[in-house]
Write an enzyme that holds these catalytic residues in place. Structure first.
Site, PDB file in Angstrom:
ATOM      1  N   GLY A 290       0.855  -1.188   0.000  1.00 44.14           N
ATOM      2  CA  GLY A 290       0.000   0.000   0.000  1.00 44.14           C
ATOM      3  C   GLY A 290       0.891   1.238   0.000  1.00 44.14           C
ATOM      4  CB  CYS A 369      -7.716  22.166  21.575  1.00 43.76           C
ATOM      5  SG  CYS A 369      -8.016  23.869  21.147  1.00 43.76           S
TER       6      CYS A 369
END
Ligand SMILES: *Cc1c(COP(=O)(O)O)cnc(C)c1O
Length: 449
Positions: A290, A369
């Site tokens: 992949g 955050c």
């Protein structure tokens, strides 16, 4: 130009790796200005080259692209045209591969604890595409296929008991989640053959085969060769199975560090062939790369919006974060980063070009955050200033694929380069995309599920 020079430049080069420094900085900066940031750029020409190198190194093997590394339509079409099959990890991936033109004979669905919905879908597809193969890693899954009336092609996934990979979270070979334990595999394959057309055996060690991990790769491949010989043995105690292939998985590593040598693909191919030999007549080797196909074909472009000197470190704030590229936060992955300067954006004026700047250790941090939302720490970059564009390299595999909307961040856009020409491959999400699936409490019943 002399003839010999023309020959040298005219010959198609296909280097074993494309580094972030090899990309055309001016072109990337133009793309960032035209399409905005954060922006993925995926070069289909490079993906093509990677497919070519794989096919050259493994001329007799079936090469199957593990679609989950990058499922973009343009990439899938490119890989299909380059002659690779598709290995899919979900109904969604099967659906996308079908849409990109892969026929059932080139589709392999690997069922890992498959949700009922996925099995229903794939069994439905197999009715129309009977050459599709389902790779199964648990006897339970075979039962669930039989319950749905499936009698088609099955490949038995073996847990080889050896893992490989750059991080614990990508080593699958030893994890009990994946595959039938190797001491039970032969028996399970024979039992499966009573109900299905068992065409292959499969194992995947994990991600990141590199020169140091070649031994565990060799071990896995050796065991798979032994299993194939045992199952097809005409003189054995049990009836021989009519296997078509031995699939030894993917995990071909790419160099993320700038000074890391590329994988010697011919050497890996040689070691693989040696270890699996002798393959019974009619049984082919198969591999499932992949990352190797798409990783160095992609970069993520991001713009610096805040530079904050602190007593401990210099924090460079950018508009791409772990929602765009999760690998650093999830795997502590290293991605090379190159400062491209400002391009011709208005934000800048006459800042010195990155080449003229001093290499300065910085932390590059995104807008999410989360403390883990950094693309690098204590990395020497050509001192970034506000408005600079940074290219995050080797981002073409498991980059956009792992993007999320966490922090209500729309996912970035992606541009495909084909023969050098850029076109939008995935549009940038906007704020309406964040709420598109929401329903109110008074949404009529019987509608959505
Ligand atoms: C993820 C996966 C691959 C591909 O792994 P890469 O490291 O991207 O080459 C191949 N086979 C299976 C079963 C996988 O789950």
């Amino acid at each position: 130009m002399s003839d010999s020079e023309a020959g040298a430049t005219g010959a198609r080069e296909n280097p074993p790796v494309r580094r972030v420094s090899d990309w055309d900085a001016a072109q990337l900066a133009e793309l960032a200005i035209e399409y905005g940031t954060p922006l993925y750029v995926q070069d289909l020409d490079r993906a093509r080259e990677n497919c070519e190198r794989l096919r050259d190194a493994f001329p007799d093997a079936d090469v199957r692209y593990a679609v989950k590394a990058h499922t973009g339509r343009r990439v899938l079409e490119t890989v299909r045209e380059a002659g690779l099959d598709a290995e899919c990890a979900s109904a969604g991936e099967v659906d996308r591969a079908l849409a990109a033109g892969f026929g059932g004979d080139r589709l392999h669905y690997t069922a890992v604890n498959p949700p009922a919905r996925d099995l229903d879908y794939v069994v439905g597809v197999a009715e129309a595409e009977p050459d599709l193969t389902v790779t199964v890693g648990a006897v339970d899954t075979l039962d669930r296929l039989a319950e749905r009336g499936y009698e088609g092609r099955v490949c038995v996934r073996v847990n080889p008991g050896v893992g490989a990979g750059h991080h614990e979270k990508v080593r699958t070979g030893g994890a009990a989640k994946f595959g039938i334990p190797s001491d039970r595999a032969a028996e399970a394959a024979r039992e499966a053959a009573e109900r299905f057309d068992v065409v292959g055996v499969h194992a995947h060690a994990g991600s990141g085969i590199d020169p140091e991990q070649l031994d565990s790769h060799r071990e896995l491949v050796t065991r798979m060769g032994e299993l194939a010989r045992e199952l097809t043995d005409p003189d054995g105690d049990a009836a021989p199975l009519d296997l078509e292939y031995v699939d030894v998985g993917g995990g071909f590593g790419v160099p993320y560090q700038e000074d890391e040598p590329p994988l010697g693909l011919p050497a890996v191919a040689e070691a693989t062939r040696e270890a699996v030999a002798p393959l019974p007549a009619g049984v082919d080797l198969a591999i499932e790369p992949g990352r190797y196909v798409v990783a160095d074909a992609g970069v993520l472009l991001t713009r610096v919006n805040t530079v904050k000197p602190t007593p401990d470190e210099r924090v460079v704030g950018v508009d791409a974060g772990m929602t765009d590229l999760l690998r650093p936060a999830m795997y502590d992955a290293y991605h090379p980063i190159r400062n491209l300067g400002r391009g011709r954006s208005a934000d800048g004026g006459d800042a010195p070009t990155p080449d003229e700047r001093e290499a300065t250790p910085v932390t590059v941090a995104g807008p999410i955050c989360e403390t883990g939302d950094t693309l690098c720490k204590d990395r020497a970059l050509a001192d970034p200033t506000r408005g600079d564009l940074l290219a995050v390299g080797v981002a073409g595999a498991y980059g956009y694929e792992m993007a999320s909307q966490y922090n209500s961040r729309p996912r970035p856009a992606e541009v495909a380069l084909d023969d050098g020409t850029a076109t939008i491959a995935r549009r940038r999400e906007g704020l309406p995309d964040l709420t598109a699936v929401e329903r109110n409490a008074d949404t009529p019943a019987g509608g959505d599920r």
